[in-house]
Motif scaffolding. Structure first.
Motif, PDB file in Angstrom:
ATOM      1  N   ASP A   1      -7.147   0.204  -4.071  1.00  0.00           N
ATOM      2  CA  ASP A   1      -7.162   1.191  -5.149  1.00  0.00           C
ATOM      3  C   ASP A   1      -8.495   1.926  -5.211  1.00  0.00           C
ATOM      4  N   MET A   2      -9.603   1.164  -5.107  1.00  0.00           N
ATOM      5  CA  MET A   2     -10.927   1.802  -5.186  1.00  0.00           C
ATOM      6  C   MET A   2     -11.179   2.679  -3.966  1.00  0.00           C
ATOM      7  N   ALA A   3     -10.735   2.223  -2.802  1.00  0.00           N
ATOM      8  CA  ALA A   3     -10.933   3.025  -1.592  1.00  0.00           C
ATOM      9  C   ALA A   3     -10.187   4.339  -1.690  1.00  0.00           C
ATOM     10  N   HIS A   4      -8.933   4.294  -2.147  1.00  0.00           N
ATOM     11  CA  HIS A   4      -8.155   5.527  -2.282  1.00  0.00           C
ATOM     12  C   HIS A   4      -8.758   6.438  -3.331  1.00  0.00           C
ATOM     13  N   ALA A   5      -9.250   5.837  -4.409  1.00  0.00           N
ATOM     14  CA  ALA A   5      -9.843   6.649  -5.472  1.00  0.00           C
ATOM     15  C   ALA A   5     -11.083   7.384  -4.974  1.00  0.00           C
ATOM     16  N   MET A   6     -11.753   6.802  -3.981  1.00  0.00           N
ATOM     17  CA  MET A   6     -12.978   7.413  -3.443  1.00  0.00           C
ATOM     18  C   MET A   6     -12.715   8.178  -2.155  1.00  0.00           C
ATOM     19  N   GLY A   7     -11.453   8.407  -1.820  1.00  0.00           N
ATOM     20  CA  GLY A   7     -11.132   9.217  -0.653  1.00  0.00           C
ATOM     21  C   GLY A   7     -11.267   8.505   0.664  1.00  0.00           C
ATOM     22  N   ARG A   8     -11.158   7.177   0.658  1.00  0.00           N
ATOM     23  CA  ARG A   8     -11.276   6.423   1.897  1.00  0.00           C
ATOM     24  C   ARG A   8      -9.930   5.799   2.236  1.00  0.00           C
ATOM     25  N   SER A   9      -9.702   5.541   3.522  1.00  0.00           N
ATOM     26  CA  SER A   9      -8.470   4.885   3.948  1.00  0.00           C
ATOM     27  C   SER A   9      -8.728   3.402   4.163  1.00  0.00           C
ATOM     28  N   CYS A  10      -7.629   2.596   4.112  1.00  0.00           N
ATOM     29  CA  CYS A  10      -7.734   1.138   4.204  1.00  0.00           C
ATOM     30  C   CYS A  10      -6.963   0.641   5.420  1.00  0.00           C
ATOM     31  N   VAL A  11      -7.566  -0.322   6.124  1.00  0.00           N
ATOM     32  CA  VAL A  11      -6.923  -1.002   7.243  1.00  0.00           C
ATOM     33  C   VAL A  11      -6.967  -2.492   6.944  1.00  0.00           C
ATOM     34  N   ALA A  12      -5.825  -3.161   7.068  1.00  0.00           N
ATOM     35  CA  ALA A  12      -5.755  -4.604   6.841  1.00  0.00           C
ATOM     36  C   ALA A  12      -5.864  -5.322   8.181  1.00  0.00           C
ATOM     37  N   GLU A  13      -6.794  -6.291   8.274  1.00  0.00           N
ATOM     38  CA  GLU A  13      -6.974  -7.066   9.506  1.00  0.00           C
ATOM     39  C   GLU A  13      -6.209  -8.382   9.388  1.00  0.00           C
ATOM     40  N   GLY A  14      -5.787  -8.913  10.530  1.00  0.00           N
ATOM     41  CA  GLY A  14      -5.190 -10.245  10.570  1.00  0.00           C
ATOM     42  C   GLY A  14      -3.810 -10.318   9.957  1.00  0.00           C
ATOM     43  N   VAL A  15      -3.006  -9.256  10.067  1.00  0.00           N
ATOM     44  CA  VAL A  15      -1.643  -9.276   9.542  1.00  0.00           C
ATOM     45  C   VAL A  15      -0.770 -10.062  10.527  1.00  0.00           C
ATOM     46  N   GLU A  16      -0.243 -11.206  10.075  1.00  0.00           N
ATOM     47  CA  GLU A  16       0.468 -12.101  10.998  1.00  0.00           C
ATOM     48  C   GLU A  16       1.894 -12.405  10.571  1.00  0.00           C
ATOM     49  N   THR A  17       2.275 -12.097   9.334  1.00  0.00           N
ATOM     50  CA  THR A  17       3.622 -12.426   8.868  1.00  0.00           C
ATOM     51  C   THR A  17       4.257 -11.209   8.218  1.00  0.00           C
ATOM     52  N   PRO A  18       5.591 -11.146   8.232  1.00  0.00           N
ATOM     53  CA  PRO A  18       6.267 -10.031   7.548  1.00  0.00           C
ATOM     54  C   PRO A  18       5.948  -9.974   6.069  1.00  0.00           C
ATOM     55  N   VAL A  19       5.720 -11.158   5.447  1.00  0.00           N
ATOM     56  CA  VAL A  19       5.414 -11.176   4.013  1.00  0.00           C
ATOM     57  C   VAL A  19       4.095 -10.456   3.753  1.00  0.00           C
ATOM     58  N   GLN A  20       3.084 -10.773   4.562  1.00  0.00           N
ATOM     59  CA  GLN A  20       1.795 -10.099   4.396  1.00  0.00           C
ATOM     60  C   GLN A  20       1.946  -8.597   4.560  1.00  0.00           C
ATOM     61  N   PHE A  21       2.687  -8.186   5.577  1.00  0.00           N
ATOM     62  CA  PHE A  21       2.878  -6.757   5.817  1.00  0.00           C
ATOM     63  C   PHE A  21       3.579  -6.093   4.629  1.00  0.00           C
ATOM     64  N   ASP A  22       4.612  -6.762   4.089  1.00  0.00           N
ATOM     65  CA  ASP A  22       5.378  -6.181   2.987  1.00  0.00           C
ATOM     66  C   ASP A  22       4.508  -6.043   1.740  1.00  0.00           C
ATOM     67  N   VAL A  23       3.706  -7.094   1.433  1.00  0.00           N
ATOM     68  CA  VAL A  23       2.853  -7.050   0.242  1.00  0.00           C
ATOM     69  C   VAL A  23       1.789  -5.966   0.396  1.00  0.00           C
ATOM     70  N   LEU A  24       1.148  -5.921   1.575  1.00  0.00           N
ATOM     71  CA  LEU A  24       0.082  -4.946   1.795  1.00  0.00           C
ATOM     72  C   LEU A  24       0.619  -3.521   1.773  1.00  0.00           C
ATOM     73  N   ARG A  25       1.828  -3.341   2.318  1.00  0.00           N
ATOM     74  CA  ARG A  25       2.426  -2.008   2.259  1.00  0.00           C
ATOM     75  C   ARG A  25       2.718  -1.628   0.813  1.00  0.00           C
ATOM     76  N   GLY A  26       3.040  -2.630   0.023  1.00  0.00           N
ATOM     77  CA  GLY A  26       3.333  -2.346  -1.376  1.00  0.00           C
ATOM     78  C   GLY A  26       2.119  -1.923  -2.174  1.00  0.00           C
ATOM     79  N   VAL A  27       0.929  -2.420  -1.811  1.00  0.00           N
ATOM     80  CA  VAL A  27      -0.270  -2.036  -2.556  1.00  0.00           C
ATOM     81  C   VAL A  27      -0.909  -0.776  -1.982  1.00  0.00           C
TER      82      VAL A  27
END
Length: 944
Positions: free
Chosen positions: A885-911
């Motif tokens: 949220d803070m990164a987007h508010a400041m005009g920055r993009s976010c990359v998630a490292e170490g995504v290993e399960t579909p659950v992690q991907f689904d939650v991170l995509r949701g935020v």
């Protein structure tokens, strides 16, 4: 030399020699026609022609050849040797016939039907032999060629290895006319014509030609047997279709005059340099466009600057004496603007702070391609000006001396008694002039140096002598250090006297001592530094009792966390407090030092005097295990300690420090505040690490590393970026991951070189990817703030041709904190061109999320430790969502490292995470495999 067809030919003006050691028919080695392999049928021309084997045995002849040879049947020629039928006579060839020898011109070539056979065509040249004018026609051309060779001092030669035939031009014969072996019939005997010292190289020259596999020329220089002539020999081998050498031809050029001219030029250059040395005169060139200057070696010596250091016009101005700077700038302006010659004399401050007086001349020289070049000379006229000054002082006596210089000046008679002095000398020694007069040189010299007297300057008037240091004594008994400059002269009545200048160098000595202290002591703590530690260890380990020396390597636990959380000022305050504890708490015979950062070293001269190694280690550990008040907080610290002592196999101080350092790392792995002794096994491991460092250095120099790439996907599965990850195909240990050699690179100061290699290789390989795919490179040594950061990155991007907006530079969070304004400006310069910066492992730098707005980066990479628990840990989920949220508010993009399960991907995509990297999609793969992934298009992602 036998075993190949005769290759006679006519060479204008030449001498054709045939090696006489060939085997004749019927002798051992002759070809047995009955036992030979079947030969292919060969069609001979309807002319006098012979067909022979490779070793010169005639197997068939035409009727025309038999008729020319004066035999009834052509079969009578079969079985004879070609060289016995056709023989040389001077420059011509003769065909042996019963009725008398006939002059012929033989021409030989390989039979196209069978390469083992040679066809020789015999041309009857009796009409040419009887011609009244042999010099007409071709001979005229021959004479012109020979004359051209004679004028150019070039002789030619030709050699047939198969037959031993050797041709040399008359000019070559003239070269060798007075040399032993010049008339020999063997090409190798010409080696005897060379100087004895060159004979081995001459043999190697011929050997190289006889074994050459290409037609590339081979050349070398030799001297004749007398050593008074120098020849440049060039040879080239010619091969037939099967690759066998058919002929070697070459030239011999007399280059004696050329080499003599080169030697004279070198001598002239040396004499010029000697003249510059004597005159203290150097030359310079200045490129007005770039401001770069080229200085001669003598000029580098004059200004006291190493020849390897580049110089610019601004560097030159920076060393001009401040009082002369404005005048110098004004004098150079006409040369710069109108190319008018310049002549100026000014003071120049050398690198060692000594001042020299330079007389500079400059003018403009035209260049054909690049416009005018400013050139000139600079002469050190310091001594000349001193002479003029002394002459003026002599004429004006001490009245002018006092007005010219503030240093003490004394006039001594031939009995070394002071006759006169200026006010500066009176103030220096604390006397009035009346009190000084009549005192001898011994009276004003410190008792520790009594007997030194005035400097001996020789008997000749004007002789000078400098004494770098003499200790005088003031009227109050205090010593004063002076530099003495003495000169002898003669009064009008012929009496000898000394003129002595006393320069107070007491403050200079104090400054020099301060500089020496600064060079050997740490600026922050005042403890001895690494240079002092090496000197001390070198002294102790060179003594007879070196076995009793011990080194303790101490590293403060969790110091980085203290630095990051409380700031560098707090860290510095902590280091100073610990240094004072070590200074005050160590036993006698022990020295504390600071190497760098939070690393301290304790050196013990005799471990037995302090109760043994255990007692000393316990004491040092106790001194560093304490609570220190820092910035109003009580900080508890401890230190990991490694101990090493000399062994029979250990080397000098560097090895001892290295072993203690390795023991410290072992102690740190066991926990905070631990102590470890460098065992033989640990020392062997340290040696292996050093060996691994050498191998890594070699791998970097020889491109012995490879890159793997891990894709970074957007939420639709498209590969938007690939992170470059280095691997090392070790020759003995297989493919090594970074964690196996990055510590070695860090310890060996190779991280910067490793970053350069990774960045260059990644950009070069990524340049061929689709334009929509970026490449990310993680930097550890080449980071913002480094002197050459922007220039290196810019040069590599320009070299590889990749688009600027396809480059992502990943830096850990702590490297981007508290950056100076200059570094931020450099990063902004790269960002304006399209480069993006990414914060790697965000959230692990012991900082708050509020610091996010201060980081000069466009991409935030959420650390895998927070990603792992987003599906079940509320805290990790809250951190990930807050960062996004803070990164987007400041005009920055976010990359998630170490995504290993579909659950992690689904939650991170949701935020709202923008891109994903991890084993759920792909691990790091070699470059070829990654290109295959790109070719497949979007990768599958878990459905919503």
């Amino acid at each position: 030399m036998g075993g190949a067809p005769v290759r006679p030919a006519h060479y204008p003006g030449g001498v054709l020699l045939t090696k006489r050691s060939e085997q004749r028919a019927g002798q051992p080695g002759a070809v047995d026609l009955a036992a030979a392999e079947p030969l292919a049928p060969v069609t001979l021309p309807a002319a006098p022609a012979l067909l022979s084997t490779e070793d010169g045995l005639i197997v068939r002849a035409t009727e025309q050849a038999a008729q020319l040879a004066g035999v009834a049947d052509a079969q009578e020629l079969a079985g004879r040797r070609l060289r016995e039928l056709v023989v040389r006579s001077g420059p011509a060839y003769l065909l042996r016939a019963p009725d008398g020898d006939l002059p012929v011109r033989p021409t030989t070539w390989p039979a196209s039907e069978d390469d083992r056979l040679r066809i020789t065509l015999l041309t009857d040249v009796r009409d040419l032999a009887a011609a009244p004018d042999p010099g007409a026609g071709v001979d005229d051309e021959r004479r012109r060629l020979i004359e051209a060779q004679r004028i150019s001092r070039i002789g030619s030669w030709m050699f047939y290895p198969d037959t031993g035939e050797f041709y040399r031009s008359p000019v070559l014969g003239e070269f060798l006319a007075t040399s032993p072996g010049a008339d020999s019939e063997d090409v190798f005997s010409l080696i005897g014509s060379t100087h004895p010292d060159d004979r081995e190289r001459a043999e190697r020259f011929y050997a190289d030609l006889l074994t050459a596999t290409t037609s590339a020329p081979v050349e070398f220089e030799l001297r004749n047997s007398g050593g008074d002539r120098v020849y440049l020999c060039t040879g080239r081998a010619e091969h037939d279709r099967s690759g066998r050498i058919e002929r070697i031809q070459g030239t011999v050029q007399d280059v004696t005059e050329h080499r003599a001219l080169e030697n004279r030029l070198r001598d002239e250059q040396r004499r010029l340099q000697d003249a510059q040395q004597v005159a203290r005169l150097g030359t310079w060139e200045l490129d007005q466009c770039s401001g770069k200057m080229w200085l001669s070696q003598m000029l580098h010596q004059i200004i006291g600057k190493p020849c390897s250091s580049p110089t610019t016009y601004d560097d030159y101005l920076a060393h001009v004496h401040p009082d002369d700077l404005q005048r110098v700038r004004g004098a150079w302006r006409p040369l710069f603007e109108r190319h008018e010659p310049v002549e100026i004399e000014h003071r120049y401050i050398r690198e060692d702070n000594s001042v020299r007086i330079l007389r500079v001349h400059g003018t403009a020289a035209e260049r054909a391609e690049h416009g005018p070049l400013l050139v000139g000379t600079a002469q050190d006229v310091t001594e000349q000006r001193a002479v003029v000054t002394r002459m003026e002082r002599t004429s004006q006596r001490f009245t002018d001396l006092v007005s010219i210089t503030p240093v003490g000046i004394g006039l001594f008679d031939q009995d070394e008694q002071l006759v006169d002095a200026n006010d500066a000398l009176c103030d220096l020694l604390g006397y009035r002039l009346a009190q000084l007069r009549g005192k001898s040189a011994q009276d004003i010299t410190h008792p520790a140096e009594r007997g030194a007297g005035l400097p001996a300057t020789g008997e000749q008037p004007g002789s000078r002598r400098r004494v770098p240091q003499r200790v005088l004594v003031r009227s109050d008994g205090e010593p004063v250090h002076c530099e003495l400059h003495a000169s002898t002269s003669v009064q009008d009545d012929g009496a000898k006297f000394w003129l002595v200048v006393f320069q107070d160098i007491t403050e200079r000595r104090r400054a020099a001592e301060a500089l020496r202290h600064q060079a050997t002591h740490d600026d922050l703590t005042g403890l001895p530094n690494r240079a002092a530690v090496k000197d001390l260890l070198g002294e102790l380990l060179g003594a007879d009792d070196a076995a009793s020396v011990a080194v303790l390597f101490c590293d403060i636990d969790n110091f980085k966390r203290i630095n990051d959380s409380l700031g560098h000022d707090a860290g510095d305050e902590l280091l100073v407090a610990l240094a004072r504890r070590l200074e005050g708490g160590l036993p006698a015979g022990c020295t504390a030092a600071r190497l760098s950062g939070d690393e301290f070293v304790v050196i013990c001269r005799d471990i037995a005097d302090v109760g043994g190694i255990d007692a000393l280690a316990t004491r040092v550990s106790g001194l560093l295990r304490t609570a220190v008040p820092v910035h109003g907080q009580l900080i508890r610290v401890s230190a990991a300690i490694g101990v090493a002592m000399p062994t029979a196999t250990s080397g000098g101080g560097d090895d001892l420090l290295r072993f203690a350092d390795a023991a410290m790392f072992e102690a740190k792995q066991r926990g905070a505040g631990k102590v470890s002794l460098a065992s033989p096994a640990l020392m062997a491991s340290a040696d292996r690490q050093l060996h691994l460092e050498g191998q890594l250095r070699e791998a970097l120099n020889n491109d012995g590393l490879v890159l793997h790439y891990q894709p970074v996907l957007d939420r639709d599965g498209r590969i938007v970026t690939a992170e470059a990850l280095v691997r090392w195909p070790h020759p003995d240990r297989g493919l090594l991951a970074p964690d196996a050699f990055l510590p070695v690179a860090k310890q060996g100061d190779l991280l910067r070189d490793l970053d350069r290699w990774v960045l260059r290789t990644a950009l070069r390989e990524a340049a061929d990817w689709p334009a929509s795919t970026c490449v990310a490179v993680n930097l550890a040594g080449l980071v913002p703030g480094a002197a050459d950061f922007v220039s290196t990155v810019s040069a590599l991007i320009g070299e590889t041709g990749i688009a600027w907006d396809r480059v992502v530079l990943e830096v850990v969070e702590t490297a981007l904190v508290d950056l100076p304004s200059r570094t931020r400006a450099e990063m902004a310069e790269l960002v304006e061109r399209g480069v993006r910066f990414a914060v790697d492992d965000f959230g692990t730098g012991y900082s708050s999320l509020a610091r996010l707005k201060e980081l000069p980066a466009q991409v935030i990479k959420v650390d895998r430790r927070f990603v792992t628990g987003v599906g079940g840990d509320a805290s990790d989920f809250a951190v990930a969502r807050a960062v996004v949220d803070m990164a987007h508010a400041m005009g920055r993009s976010c990359v998630a490292e170490g995504v290993e399960t579909p659950v992690q991907f689904d939650v991170l995509r949701g935020v709202g995470v923008d891109a994903y990297q991890g084993w759920l999609f792909s691990g790091a793969v070699p470059a070829e495999q990654f290109r295959a992934l790109l070719a497949l298009g979007p990768m599958p992602v878990p459905a919503d």
